[in-house]
Write a protein that holds these residues in place. Structure first.
Motif, mmCIF file in Angstrom:
data_model
loop_
_atom_site.group_PDB
_atom_site.id
_atom_site.type_symbol
_atom_site.label_atom_id
_atom_site.label_comp_id
_atom_site.label_asym_id
_atom_site.label_seq_id
_atom_site.Cartn_x
_atom_site.Cartn_y
_atom_site.Cartn_z
ATOM 1 N N ARG A 84 10.701 83.948 42.992
ATOM 2 C CA ARG A 84 12.071 83.501 42.739
ATOM 3 C C ARG A 84 12.121 81.996 42.549
ATOM 4 O O ARG A 84 12.784 81.480 41.667
ATOM 5 C CB ARG A 84 12.947 83.860 43.929
ATOM 6 N N GLN A 85 11.425 81.311 43.455
ATOM 7 C CA GLN A 85 11.435 79.856 43.417
ATOM 8 C C GLN A 85 10.928 79.368 42.066
ATOM 9 O O GLN A 85 11.473 78.454 41.475
ATOM 10 C CB GLN A 85 10.561 79.322 44.558
ATOM 11 N N PHE A 89 11.050 80.878 39.180
ATOM 12 C CA PHE A 89 12.080 81.093 38.166
ATOM 13 C C PHE A 89 13.178 80.036 38.272
ATOM 14 O O PHE A 89 13.608 79.472 37.275
ATOM 15 C CB PHE A 89 12.705 82.490 38.338
ATOM 16 N N ALA A 90 13.592 79.801 39.501
ATOM 17 C CA ALA A 90 14.700 78.865 39.715
ATOM 18 C C ALA A 90 14.301 77.462 39.273
ATOM 19 O O ALA A 90 15.064 76.756 38.613
ATOM 20 C CB ALA A 90 15.103 78.861 41.177
ATOM 21 N N LEU A 91 13.068 77.068 39.596
ATOM 22 C CA LEU A 91 12.624 75.728 39.230
ATOM 23 C C LEU A 91 12.502 75.585 37.718
ATOM 24 O O LEU A 91 12.743 74.520 37.167
ATOM 25 C CB LEU A 91 11.289 75.409 39.919
#
Lengths: 480, 199
Positions: free
Chosen positions: A82-83, A85-87
């Motif tokens: 997730r991280q 993707f978010a970054l």
């Protein structure tokens, strides 16, 4: 596939698909989300599907099988995906151009968190912000002003008017004279507690909005580790100096039940609330030595009991994880509104209680119960080296912490409490039982068993420490 | 009143109670339903300005502070957008759908029990990357999410420029930028909420 959906590593996507197929009941979340939470071993959901799903065992097997394909826990694998993707989104949508301003707040941030500069800063803030502003100016100057006004202008009038209007002495005492609703209850609330608490809330709001408090948490984190609490526990502790009742509620932000119990105990025992603190500061501010002894005993008790309880209570220590907000210049409007709202809330809450206390004391006096309890407490007072009149202060303390402290203030001004008696009384009263509001909050948050255990410990302990302190001061020949 | 929406928000809630109270519950529930408001839930990690936004929307006052974790209980208020009344729910901070602390549990349970018509995920513009992970989880969960990027003023001071449309395209949900402390962007948020709920 939806564009906005995260693609997890292949084995996880496979597991999600399998679990989605095995789920038969409707959930409040999408099946994909439920599957992911199960893979992360969400306790609430696991126990829910254990009851509802016929294929529970198969689902568990899928989770186990998936875990075997990774070295790290699945929750970590999922979170990293997730991280990532978010970054990626952030990188695409965010442009940065560095400015001067950032480095100034960064510099200030370092100053407040580094122990070498941070600890002096903390003491400066405590000295000027709390001691000078709230203690000397609020509890000293302002209280004197309003008290004198009450005693010279309002009390005599009230006494006279009631004496003329109401023929019965018993009813006169309810409203006027020594313990009347107006002459005692309202006078305590308006003259002693109101100015102190207003200034304290004002100061507290400024510190709160500037973002200083979380940095203070970071600074004291190490000391807290020793007593088995994570830096997160600084939040309720610091809030406790505002109001212990509110702080007891905030203990639910702590991670483990063990931490919550330790924090609740320490709040009930060693953290004085703003009203109490203000009055005690005002009381002792003429004697810096007395104030130091009081503070020293409090810190000692705090550390000792914290340490002991962390040793005795089973369970693992929690790690520290906290968001550090930016330092900001507080907005005047927000601060004033906040101070006003807290003030209003506080005043509405205490005024009826102060009046109720006056009524209860009146009933107690009428039935002789009050004198009976005071008679019972008097030997304890003598044991602590205190005058017998101090007994009623402790009785007041049952109603509210600040009510007791305000009573002490009264005794001091009449010259009944003096010298080392002041310190002993202040220490005992601070440690002594929490007020009714805090007590009921403890019942609500921690349950009856824990609350009763905490109270059963605090009561004798408070008097014991008072006794010890009196003994020590006498042996050492300290007086003020 | 728009009862289509209200059926949706009532359908799953209170299943547990319905079992317990049987027929009576169903009837009572239906009556409440007819007056049901549309619900806006504010979620996000601690200290991103949920309470500030709540105050701006509802005109009520809940204590706002620059200190994470100050909202431990749920606040409710009302706001009107284009003549339509909405219930606004302020939640304690949460970092992820997988709760670690009790306050996060409160926030998650609330999100699941209340079935809000729109979930406004409030994030801090300065820490976008870290906070978008929750946005993804909310989307995954099938909740009606709107992303509100708050504290744009502070981000600008730090020299950060945020491309709102790009994020909107990447995430496939409506995105608004605002500075709740300056009261900037509140009207745009209201517009987008109304638009979203109508769909």
């Amino acid at each position: 596939m939806l564009k906005n959906r995260i693609k997890y590593p292949e084995p996880i996507e496979k597991a999600i698909a399998e679990i989605e197929k095995l789920l038969t009941v409707e959930y409040k979340l999408s099946k994909r989300s439920v599957a992911l939470l199960l893979l992360q071993k969400d306790e609430a959901l696991l126990s829910e599907i254990a009851k509802k799903e016929p294929h529970y065992q198969e689902i568990l097997k899928v989770i186990d099988e998936t875990q075997k394909q990774f070295k790290e826990p699945l929750s970590f694998v999922i979170a990293s995906a997730r991280q990532e993707f978010a970054l990626k989104v952030e990188k695409e949508a965010l442009k940065e151009k560095g400015t001067e301003k950032a480095s100034i707040t960064e510099f200030l941030h370092r100053l407040t968190v580094n122990p070498i500069t941070g600890i002096p800063i903390m003491f400066l803030i405590l000295y000027f912000g709390i001691y000078k502003f709230v203690g000397v100016f609020g509890a000293g100057t302002l209280v004197d002003l309003i008290e004198t006004y009450f005693e010279n202008n309002i009390n005599p009038v009230v006494n006279q008017v009631t004496a003329q209007v109401i023929p019965w002495k018993v009813l006169q005492d309810l409203i006027a004279n020594d313990y009347g609703i107006i002459t005692l209850g309202i006078r305590y609330a308006v003259a002693i507690v109101l100015p102190v608490v207003t200034l304290y809330f004002l100061m507290f709001s400024i510190l709160e909005d500037s973002g200083y408090l979380p940095r203070l948490s970071l600074l004291i984190d190490r000391a807290f580790k020793v007593i088995g609490l994570s830096g997160r526990a600084v939040i309720p502790m610091v809030l406790g100096f505002g109001c212990d009742t509110m702080a007891t509620m905030v203990t639910r932000t702590l991670e483990t039940n063990r931490e919550r119990i330790i924090a609740t105990l320490l709040l009930a025992l060693a953290i004085p609330c703003s009203a109490q603190l203000g009055v005690i500061l005002g009381l002792l501010s003429n004697n810096p030595e007395a104030l130091l002894i009081w503070a020293g005993v409090m810190i000692l008790v705090f550390l000792l009991i914290g340490y002991l309880s962390s040793q005795l209570l089973p369970g693992k220590r929690a790690g520290f994880y906290m968001e550090i907000p930016p330092l900001r210049i507080p907005k005047l409007k927000n601060i004033l509104t906040k101070t006003y709202v807290r003030m209003k809330w506080y005043f509405i809450e205490i005024l009826p209680l102060f009046i109720l206390a006056s009524v209860l004391i009146w009933i107690g006096k009428l039935t002789g119960l009050f004198d009976l309890i005071i008679k019972g407490l008097e030997p304890v007072m003598l044991w602590l080296g205190l005058p017998p009149q101090a007994a009623q202060v402790f009785l007041f303390g049952f109603f509210r912490r600040d009510y007791g402290a305000a009573g002490m203030f009264d005794l001091y001004q009449n010259g009944i409490l003096a010298g080392k008696q002041l310190v002993v009384a202040a220490v005992t009263l601070t440690l002594f039982i929490p007020c009714i509001a805090q007590f009921s909050m403890m019942l609500k948050e921690r349950g009856t068993k824990v609350t009763l255990a905490i109270t059963a410990f605090i009561l004798p302990f408070a008097f014991f420490v008072g006794y010890l302190l009196n003994l020590l001061l006498t042996v050492l020949g300290v007086n003020f | 009143m728009d009862c289509h929406n209200c059926n949706r928000s009532c359908h799953h809630a209170g299943r547990k109670h319905r079992r317990r109270f049987g027929f009576f519950w169903q009837k009572a529930r239906k009556e409440i339903c007819e007056e049901k408001l549309l619900k806006i839930a504010l979620v996000g990690s601690p200290n991103v300005g949920k309470s500030m936004l709540f105050n701006a929307l509802t005109g009520a006052y809940v204590t706002v502070s620059n200190y994470p974790g100050t909202t431990v209980e749920v606040a409710r208020g009302k706001t009107v957008i284009h003549g339509q009344e909405y219930e606004v729910i302020d939640t304690p901070g949460m970092y992820s759908l997988l709760p670690i602390t009790e306050e996060e549990k409160v926030a998650r349970d609330l999100l699941l029990e209340e079935k809000p018509d729109i979930v406004v995920h409030v994030v801090d513009a300065k820490n976008l990357g870290r906070m978008l992970t929750l946005t993804y989880q909310l989307i995954e969960a099938g909740l009606p999410v709107l992303l509100a990027i708050n504290m744009m003023d502070e981000a600008e001071q730090l020299g950060l420029i945020i491309d709102r449309e790009k994020i909107e395209k990447e995430l496939g949900i409506p995105v608004v930028t605002m500075a709740a402390a300056q009261n900037a962007g509140i009207n745009e948020l209201k517009e987008r909420v109304a638009e979203y709920v109508k769909k």
